[in-house]
Design a protein around this motif. Structure first.
Motif, PDB file in Angstrom:
ATOM      1  N   PHE A   1      14.400 -16.253   2.583  1.00 32.74           N
ATOM      2  CA  PHE A   1      13.167 -16.598   2.462  1.00 32.74           C
ATOM      3  C   PHE A   1      12.377 -16.146   3.668  1.00 32.74           C
ATOM      4  N   MET A   2      11.493 -15.501   3.232  1.00 33.74           N
ATOM      5  CA  MET A   2      10.698 -14.920   4.624  1.00 33.74           C
ATOM      6  C   MET A   2       9.041 -15.602   4.535  1.00 33.74           C
ATOM      7  N   THR A   3       8.374 -15.498   5.921  1.00 21.98           N
ATOM      8  CA  THR A   3       7.128 -15.815   5.894  1.00 21.98           C
ATOM      9  C   THR A   3       6.252 -14.980   6.453  1.00 21.98           C
ATOM     10  N   GLY A   4       4.981 -14.809   6.387  1.00 21.64           N
ATOM     11  CA  GLY A   4       3.997 -14.016   6.785  1.00 21.64           C
ATOM     12  C   GLY A   4       2.846 -13.474   5.807  1.00 21.64           C
ATOM     13  N   PRO A   5       1.896 -12.969   6.483  1.00 22.36           N
ATOM     14  CA  PRO A   5       0.830 -12.561   5.445  1.00 22.36           C
ATOM     15  C   PRO A   5       1.406 -11.436   4.503  1.00 22.36           C
ATOM     16  N   GLU A   6       0.843 -11.338   2.982  1.00 25.31           N
ATOM     17  CA  GLU A   6       1.596  -9.966   2.441  1.00 25.31           C
ATOM     18  C   GLU A   6       0.358  -9.252   2.064  1.00 25.31           C
ATOM     19  N   VAL A   7       1.003  -8.023   2.048  1.00 25.76           N
ATOM     20  CA  VAL A   7       0.022  -6.750   1.931  1.00 25.76           C
ATOM     21  C   VAL A   7       0.554  -5.937   0.529  1.00 25.76           C
ATOM     22  N   SER A   8      -0.413  -5.598  -0.019  1.00 23.52           N
ATOM     23  CA  SER A   8      -0.014  -4.374  -0.884  1.00 23.52           C
ATOM     24  C   SER A   8      -0.311  -3.116  -0.804  1.00 23.52           C
ATOM     25  N   VAL A   9       0.560  -2.115  -0.776  1.00 29.86           N
ATOM     26  CA  VAL A   9       0.087  -0.981  -0.156  1.00 29.86           C
ATOM     27  C   VAL A   9       0.346   0.095  -1.565  1.00 29.86           C
ATOM     28  N   LEU A  10      -0.617   0.777  -2.298  1.00 26.86           N
ATOM     29  CA  LEU A  10      -0.310   1.617  -3.251  1.00 26.86           C
ATOM     30  C   LEU A  10      -0.568   2.928  -2.863  1.00 26.86           C
ATOM     31  N   CYS A  11       0.597   3.732  -3.064  1.00 27.29           N
ATOM     32  CA  CYS A  11       0.848   5.104  -2.728  1.00 27.29           C
ATOM     33  C   CYS A  11       1.021   6.108  -3.725  1.00 27.29           C
ATOM     34  N   PHE A  12       0.161   7.383  -3.489  1.00 28.61           N
ATOM     35  CA  PHE A  12       0.491   8.382  -4.382  1.00 28.61           C
ATOM     36  C   PHE A  12       1.662   9.394  -4.003  1.00 28.61           C
ATOM     37  N   CYS A  13       2.328   9.567  -4.993  1.00 28.74           N
ATOM     38  CA  CYS A  13       3.740  10.270  -4.533  1.00 28.74           C
ATOM     39  C   CYS A  13       3.688  11.201  -5.673  1.00 28.74           C
ATOM     40  N   ASP A  14       4.597  12.488  -5.157  1.00 28.72           N
ATOM     41  CA  ASP A  14       4.759  13.605  -6.116  1.00 28.72           C
ATOM     42  C   ASP A  14       6.089  13.941  -6.081  1.00 28.72           C
ATOM     43  N   GLY A  15       7.181  13.314  -5.761  1.00 29.29           N
ATOM     44  CA  GLY A  15       8.528  13.239  -5.749  1.00 29.29           C
ATOM     45  C   GLY A  15       9.141  13.728  -4.261  1.00 29.29           C
ATOM     46  N   LYS A  16       8.215  14.185  -3.438  1.00 32.70           N
ATOM     47  CA  LYS A  16       8.433  14.643  -1.982  1.00 32.70           C
ATOM     48  C   LYS A  16       7.735  14.010  -0.980  1.00 32.70           C
ATOM     49  N   THR A  17       6.469  14.194  -1.236  1.00 31.04           N
ATOM     50  CA  THR A  17       5.188  13.363  -0.316  1.00 31.04           C
ATOM     51  C   THR A  17       4.822  12.369  -0.809  1.00 31.04           C
ATOM     52  N   ILE A  18       4.490  11.547   0.214  1.00 29.22           N
ATOM     53  CA  ILE A  18       3.937  10.016  -0.068  1.00 29.22           C
ATOM     54  C   ILE A  18       2.534   9.994   0.544  1.00 29.22           C
ATOM     55  N   LYS A  19       1.683   9.498  -0.104  1.00 27.67           N
ATOM     56  CA  LYS A  19       0.269   9.407   0.517  1.00 27.67           C
ATOM     57  C   LYS A  19      -0.340   7.873   0.289  1.00 27.67           C
ATOM     58  N   PRO A  20      -0.166   6.901   1.252  1.00 31.64           N
ATOM     59  CA  PRO A  20      -0.679   5.649   0.983  1.00 31.64           C
ATOM     60  C   PRO A  20      -2.046   5.554   0.839  1.00 31.64           C
ATOM     61  N   MET A  21      -2.680   4.509  -0.251  1.00 27.20           N
ATOM     62  CA  MET A  21      -3.856   4.463  -0.352  1.00 27.20           C
ATOM     63  C   MET A  21      -4.472   3.266   0.667  1.00 27.20           C
ATOM     64  N   THR A  22      -5.749   2.819   0.690  1.00 29.49           N
ATOM     65  CA  THR A  22      -6.212   1.937   1.514  1.00 29.49           C
ATOM     66  C   THR A  22      -5.188   0.657   1.132  1.00 29.49           C
ATOM     67  N   SER A  23      -5.360  -0.371   2.120  1.00 33.85           N
ATOM     68  CA  SER A  23      -4.293  -1.570   1.666  1.00 33.85           C
ATOM     69  C   SER A  23      -5.226  -2.672   0.907  1.00 33.85           C
ATOM     70  N   ALA A  24      -4.290  -3.676   0.403  1.00 38.68           N
ATOM     71  CA  ALA A  24      -5.187  -4.821  -0.467  1.00 38.68           C
ATOM     72  C   ALA A  24      -4.184  -5.899  -0.417  1.00 38.68           C
ATOM     73  N   MET A  25      -5.098  -7.256  -0.499  1.00 35.16           N
ATOM     74  CA  MET A  25      -4.162  -8.426  -0.480  1.00 35.16           C
ATOM     75  C   MET A  25      -4.342  -9.340  -1.847  1.00 35.16           C
ATOM     76  N   ASP A  26      -3.423  -9.543  -2.465  1.00 33.12           N
ATOM     77  CA  ASP A  26      -3.150 -10.476  -3.662  1.00 33.12           C
ATOM     78  C   ASP A  26      -3.541 -11.777  -3.598  1.00 33.12           C
ATOM     79  N   HIS A  27      -3.934 -12.379  -4.428  1.00 34.98           N
ATOM     80  CA  HIS A  27      -3.898 -14.020  -4.606  1.00 34.98           C
ATOM     81  C   HIS A  27      -3.288 -14.361  -5.610  1.00 34.98           C
TER      82      HIS A  27
END
Ligand code: AMP
Ligand code: GLY
Length: 432
Positions: free
Chosen positions: A188-214
């Motif tokens: 069990f861990m504690t701390g704020p949760e962050v969602s990061v969606l990333c575009f991927c092409d198999g080799k390169t990964i580019k994160p979008m801006t962050s989000a926080m779910d409820h």
């Protein structure tokens, strides 16, 4: 281009809304879509798992690009089915979508490639899980069904008795069917949760801006886990230093790991993070846009999404300069009272003109037309989204806009963004 989206929730409405703005898009279809998506796309009455009919439709209508929204079709090989028919499709192949579809796979991947995550054990026999819990576990402890369970297969158990009940629920009673054939027992861990969606092409990964779910159904994070009752973007907890750490220690290593395993990941990799005292750790991976993360991230995106989809499919994402507005967005979900358990549908809905104003969007999550009237058709019904210069302004506007939509069993949380705003104040004080 003729483009087709597979899915019919708020996420697919946000994607359709963004695709429809692209000069590259001449015709947009969505299968099956919903009443809101019908405002920006032609909805086609084909269900998300009916790959044969989807492929047939795409061929007959000269579809150039397909975007697969939900986890189930991705896990079952929707992208493979389109590609086999010679149609370009955005999303991971089934062999890469397993990063979401099997928690055992994703945990073992992280362990093998030293990607930070909670310590864990896996079990395929309930007797072994019980013995471990009785003798070795410390509490609280987290139990996770291996397979897809609509985001509900995670149990946080405060003591041994809750954990034993949990093992019974997942492995014996099979509350989530075969998803519980194997389980992960996790620290069990504690701390704020962050969602990061990333575009991927198999080799390169580019994160979008962050989000926080409820995720919980009720205010103050009480009540049952849901698909998400609201979201904000960006997360004030996700500082530039944390983003840099995640890029080097999590995002890039995950891409390299999937490549090394012969499962290159193309599409959107959604990294669910927990910012623990010992640094960011991965809670889970999803193989798709989050819902309602997409509803707050895409309205802030400056780049042409169709161009990015094409670069992901073609393996040229390194050429893309992905850009977001320097603003904030807040989404408040309007649900049917009783969600996520039981709720009534087909309630008539009224929507005011307010959403025509700049900075407000109404995405439909579960709606349909019945005899010419807009009615509710799901647990989560609408995503009310507003943008503003910061979270405080966006939240004020979003809550104002929740009054513009009415139906008889409307339910929402009233504290979306509160934790982030308190967190922001703490951050400001600490960083002074
Ligand atoms: P998951 O589907 O793995 O993201 O889990 C759903 C939710 O359960 C997460 O968003 C967290 O709030 C919670 N959760 C999952 N794993 C842990 C963990 N190891 N420690 C604490 N909370 C967790
Ligand atoms: N909002 C969380 C998810 O899409 O899984």
């Amino acid at each position: 281009m003729n483009i087709m989206i597979i899915g019919g929730g708020g996420r697919e409405h946000a994607v359709a809304w963004k695709v429809a703005q692209s000069p590259l898009c001449t015709k947009l279809y969505c299968a099956p879509g919903n009443a809101g998506i019908a405002e920006v796309a032609e909805c086609v009455d084909i269900q998300v798992m009916d790959f044969d009919s989807q492929v047939k439709f795409a061929k007959e209508h000269d579809v150039d690009l397909v975007i697969v929204g939900p986890d189930d079709p991705l896990a079952k090989g929707a992208v493979d089915a389109f590609e086999d028919a010679g149609i370009k499709a955005f999303g991971p192949h089934a062999n890469a979508a397993v990063i979401e579809a099997s928690k055992v796979f994703s945990k073992d991947l992280m362990k093998k490639y030293k990607i930070p995550t909670a310590a864990y054990e896996t079990f395929d026999k309930d007797t072994d899980a019980i013995e471990y819990l009785k003798n070795k576990a410390s509490f609280p402890v987290v139990l996770k069904a291996d397979g897809l369970a609509l985001g509900k297969g995670v149990l946080i158990c405060n003591n041994l008795s809750e954990a034993l009940d949990g093992v019974k629920e997942l492995m014996e009673d099979k509350k989530f069917g075969s998803a519980g054939n194997r389980i992960v027992v996790e620290e069990f861990m504690t701390g704020p949760e962050v969602s990061v969606l990333c575009f991927c092409d198999g080799k390169t990964i580019k994160p979008m801006t962050s989000a926080m779910d409820h995720k919980r159904a009720k205010d103050n994070d009480e009540g049952l886990n849901t698909g998400g009752m609201g979201n904000i973007s960006p997360s004030p907890f996700y500082t530039d230093d944390i983003a840099d750490f995640c890029m080097e220690k999590i995002y890039k290593p995950t891409m390299a790991a999937m490549q090394a395993e012969g499962r290159p990941f193309k599409g959107v990799l959604f990294v669910g993070l927990m910012l623990t005292e010992k640094g960011p750790k991965v809670l889970e991976y999803n193989a798709r846009f989050g819902d309602p993360e997409a509803e707050v991230v895409l309205p802030r995106m400056k780049s042409d999404i169709v161009e990015i989809f094409e670069h992901c499919v073609d393996g040229t994402l390194n050429e893309v300069n992905l850009q977001f507005e320097d603003n904030a967005a807040v989404c408040v979900v309007l649900a049917s009272d009783g969600y996520p358990l039981s709720y009534e549908k087909e309630k008539p809905v009224t929507v005011s003109d307010g959403f025509k104003k700049e900075g407000y969007e109404l995405f439909h999550a579960g709606s349909k037309m019945k005899d010419g009237v807009l009615v509710t058709n799901g647990g989560r019904v609408f995503d009310v989204v507003a943008t503003g210069k910061d979270i405080i302004e966006a939240r004020k506007k979003a809550y104002e806009a929740t009054e513009w939509v009415n139906f008889s069993n409307k339910y929402m949380r009233h504290d979306i963004g509160n934790k982030a705003i308190e967190g922001l104040n703490k951050y400001r004080k600490r960083n002074k």
